[in-house]
Enzyme design. Structure first.
Site, PDB file in Angstrom:
ATOM      1  N   TYR A 156      30.618  48.022 118.570  1.00 60.09           N
ATOM      2  CA  TYR A 156      30.724  49.062 119.601  1.00 60.09           C
ATOM      3  C   TYR A 156      31.828  48.726 120.602  1.00 60.09           C
ATOM      4  O   TYR A 156      32.621  49.596 120.984  1.00 60.09           O
ATOM      5  CB  TYR A 156      29.373  49.184 120.295  1.00 60.09           C
ATOM      6  CG  TYR A 156      29.241  50.311 121.293  1.00 60.09           C
ATOM      7  CD1 TYR A 156      29.072  51.621 120.864  1.00 60.09           C
ATOM      8  CD2 TYR A 156      29.246  50.059 122.663  1.00 60.09           C
ATOM      9  CE1 TYR A 156      28.919  52.658 121.783  1.00 60.09           C
ATOM     10  CE2 TYR A 156      29.104  51.081 123.577  1.00 60.09           C
ATOM     11  CZ  TYR A 156      28.931  52.382 123.140  1.00 60.09           C
ATOM     12  OH  TYR A 156      28.780  53.398 124.046  1.00 60.09           O
ATOM     13  N   ALA A 157      31.906  47.464 121.023  1.00 61.35           N
ATOM     14  CA  ALA A 157      32.940  47.042 121.968  1.00 61.35           C
ATOM     15  C   ALA A 157      34.327  47.226 121.368  1.00 61.35           C
ATOM     16  O   ALA A 157      35.255  47.708 122.040  1.00 61.35           O
ATOM     17  CB  ALA A 157      32.731  45.586 122.380  1.00 61.35           C
ATOM     18  N   SER A 180      33.746  53.037 127.051  1.00 61.68           N
ATOM     19  CA  SER A 180      32.521  52.453 127.588  1.00 61.68           C
ATOM     20  C   SER A 180      32.872  51.183 128.345  1.00 61.68           C
ATOM     21  O   SER A 180      33.885  50.538 128.058  1.00 61.68           O
ATOM     22  CB  SER A 180      31.554  52.103 126.454  1.00 61.68           C
ATOM     23  OG  SER A 180      30.478  51.299 126.914  1.00 61.68           O
ATOM     24  N   ARG A 232      22.961  66.346 122.568  1.00 61.19           N
ATOM     25  CA  ARG A 232      22.104  65.738 123.607  1.00 61.19           C
ATOM     26  C   ARG A 232      22.938  64.812 124.495  1.00 61.19           C
ATOM     27  O   ARG A 232      24.122  64.612 124.263  1.00 61.19           O
ATOM     28  CB  ARG A 232      20.961  64.951 122.957  1.00 61.19           C
ATOM     29  CG  ARG A 232      21.435  63.817 122.062  1.00 61.19           C
ATOM     30  CD  ARG A 232      20.304  63.190 121.268  1.00 61.19           C
ATOM     31  NE  ARG A 232      19.751  64.136 120.317  1.00 61.19           N
ATOM     32  CZ  ARG A 232      20.303  64.436 119.139  1.00 61.19           C
ATOM     33  NH1 ARG A 232      21.445  63.839 118.772  1.00 61.19           N
ATOM     34  NH2 ARG A 232      19.763  65.302 118.333  1.00 61.19           N
ATOM     35  N   ALA A 238      35.166  49.342 118.968  1.00 66.31           N
ATOM     36  CA  ALA A 238      35.419  50.776 118.850  1.00 66.31           C
ATOM     37  C   ALA A 238      35.811  51.369 120.192  1.00 66.31           C
ATOM     38  O   ALA A 238      36.755  52.172 120.289  1.00 66.31           O
ATOM     39  CB  ALA A 238      34.187  51.485 118.292  1.00 66.31           C
ATOM     40  N   LYS A 239      35.101  50.983 121.245  1.00 67.20           N
ATOM     41  CA  LYS A 239      35.352  51.575 122.561  1.00 67.20           C
ATOM     42  C   LYS A 239      36.652  51.047 123.187  1.00 67.20           C
ATOM     43  O   LYS A 239      37.312  51.763 123.948  1.00 67.20           O
ATOM     44  CB  LYS A 239      34.155  51.327 123.482  1.00 67.20           C
ATOM     45  CG  LYS A 239      32.908  52.130 123.086  1.00 67.20           C
ATOM     46  CD  LYS A 239      33.216  53.610 122.919  1.00 67.20           C
ATOM     47  CE  LYS A 239      31.969  54.469 122.915  1.00 67.20           C
ATOM     48  NZ  LYS A 239      32.291  55.908 122.694  1.00 67.20           N
ATOM     49  N   ASP A 280      30.290  65.947 110.286  1.00 65.40           N
ATOM     50  CA  ASP A 280      30.378  64.490 110.329  1.00 65.40           C
ATOM     51  C   ASP A 280      31.823  64.163 110.719  1.00 65.40           C
ATOM     52  O   ASP A 280      32.749  64.364 109.921  1.00 65.40           O
ATOM     53  CB  ASP A 280      30.045  63.909 108.956  1.00 65.40           C
ATOM     54  CG  ASP A 280      30.230  62.403 108.860  1.00 65.40           C
ATOM     55  OD1 ASP A 280      30.709  61.787 109.849  1.00 65.40           O
ATOM     56  OD2 ASP A 280      29.900  61.833 107.802  1.00 65.40           O
ATOM     57  N   VAL A 281      32.013  63.698 111.948  1.00 64.23           N
ATOM     58  CA  VAL A 281      33.383  63.502 112.444  1.00 64.23           C
ATOM     59  C   VAL A 281      34.137  62.400 111.703  1.00 64.23           C
ATOM     60  O   VAL A 281      35.364  62.299 111.833  1.00 64.23           O
ATOM     61  CB  VAL A 281      33.414  63.217 113.962  1.00 64.23           C
ATOM     62  CG1 VAL A 281      32.897  64.423 114.746  1.00 64.23           C
ATOM     63  CG2 VAL A 281      32.632  61.956 114.323  1.00 64.23           C
ATOM     64  N   GLY A 340      29.359  65.282 119.389  1.00 63.08           N
ATOM     65  CA  GLY A 340      28.122  64.607 119.792  1.00 63.08           C
ATOM     66  C   GLY A 340      27.447  65.340 120.936  1.00 63.08           C
ATOM     67  O   GLY A 340      26.910  64.726 121.857  1.00 63.08           O
ATOM     68  N   ALA A 341      27.473  66.684 120.861  1.00 58.15           N
ATOM     69  CA  ALA A 341      27.062  67.496 122.014  1.00 58.15           C
ATOM     70  C   ALA A 341      25.635  68.030 121.928  1.00 58.15           C
ATOM     71  O   ALA A 341      25.250  68.882 122.722  1.00 58.15           O
ATOM     72  CB  ALA A 341      28.036  68.656 122.198  1.00 58.15           C
TER      73      ALA A 341
END
Length: 253
Positions: A154-155, A142, A16, A157-158, A63-64, A13-14
């Protein structure tokens, strides 16, 4: 392996944001950097900045969440740059919604990119780290791992990134490999700008409002996260493993 030999780092994801800032920082630390993102062309800007400063970088499209693409990308990095012994799992997407509005695709996309992606990249790179007797894995978590309205996917996953990190630390430590996690708070990126748009606020107003809730009275910048990642990937950080560092301008709980 001599510590004077140039280590090869992979940052996912590098293209940006936090990923780009991290790639630039690791290059400044003397690493050769594989700049990996979904769209190889989007990596060009980060690569150009690194090479313009005298560094060595390679743009890699991948695509990771796709195991075959991950294996091919890591093989290419090993062939063209050298064995990847530093891995920063930063690739991520947002599909925010309240639970009753969240689709299965919203859930799967976020879990696949963040968590499956970190698993696949770690699995592919660890053999190179074991062979080298040295490795550094840094997983981006995160502050949302503590729970955040509208971010069940998202929560989860993080939070999962933290469990993955601690397990990798236990499994891989005997091979000279450390695994740590950096958990950003509010960082000014395209992602947080998208969140501002979703809630109907201008980005500057959104940042100003967020800063009032942060003890240091400012929002974070991508470089704040890159600095923390650089510490964990340093040769001298070999006795720090399995840790989660919240970089959020203050305590969160």
């Amino acid at each position: 392996m001599s510590t004077t030999e140039q280590r090869v780092a992979v940052v996912t994801g590098a293209a940006r944001g936090i990923g780009a800032a991290t790639a630039l920082r690791l290059a400044a630390e003397g690493r050769a950097v594989a700049v990996l993102d979904l769209d190889e062309a989007a990596c060009a800007g980060t690569v150009e900045q690194i090479t313009a400063a005298g560094g060595k970088a390679l743009a890699v499209g991948c695509d990771v969440s796709d195991a075959a693409q991950v294996d091919a990308a890591v093989a290419r990095i090993a062939a063209e740059l050298g064995a990847p012994v530093i891995l920063v799992n930063n690739a991520g997407v947002l599909r925010d919604n309240l639970l009753f509005k969240m689709s299965e695709d919203d859930w799967d996309t976020v879990l696949n990119v963040h968590l499956r992606g970190a698993f696949l990249m770690s699995r592919a790179c660890q053999k190179h780290m074991v062979d080298a007797g040295f490795g550094r894995v840094v997983n981006l978590s995160s502050s949302s791992a503590l729970g955040n309205r509208g971010q069940a996917n998202y929560a989860a996953a993080k939070a999962g990134m933290q469990g993955l990190t601690k397990t990798l630390a236990k499994e891989l430590g005997k091979f000279g490999i450390t695994a740590n996690s950096v958990a950003p708070g509010f960082i000014a990126t395209d992602m947080t700008a998208a969140t501002a748009a979703r809630v109907g606020m201008g980005f500057e107003d959104f940042k100003t409002a967020a800063a009032t809730q942060i003890p240091v009275q400012r929002v974070g910048e991508p470089e704040d996260i890159a600095n923390a990642v650089a510490f964990f990937t340093d040769e001298r950080a070999g006795f720090v493993s399995g840790q989660v560092l919240y970089v959020a301008g203050g305590p969160l709980n």
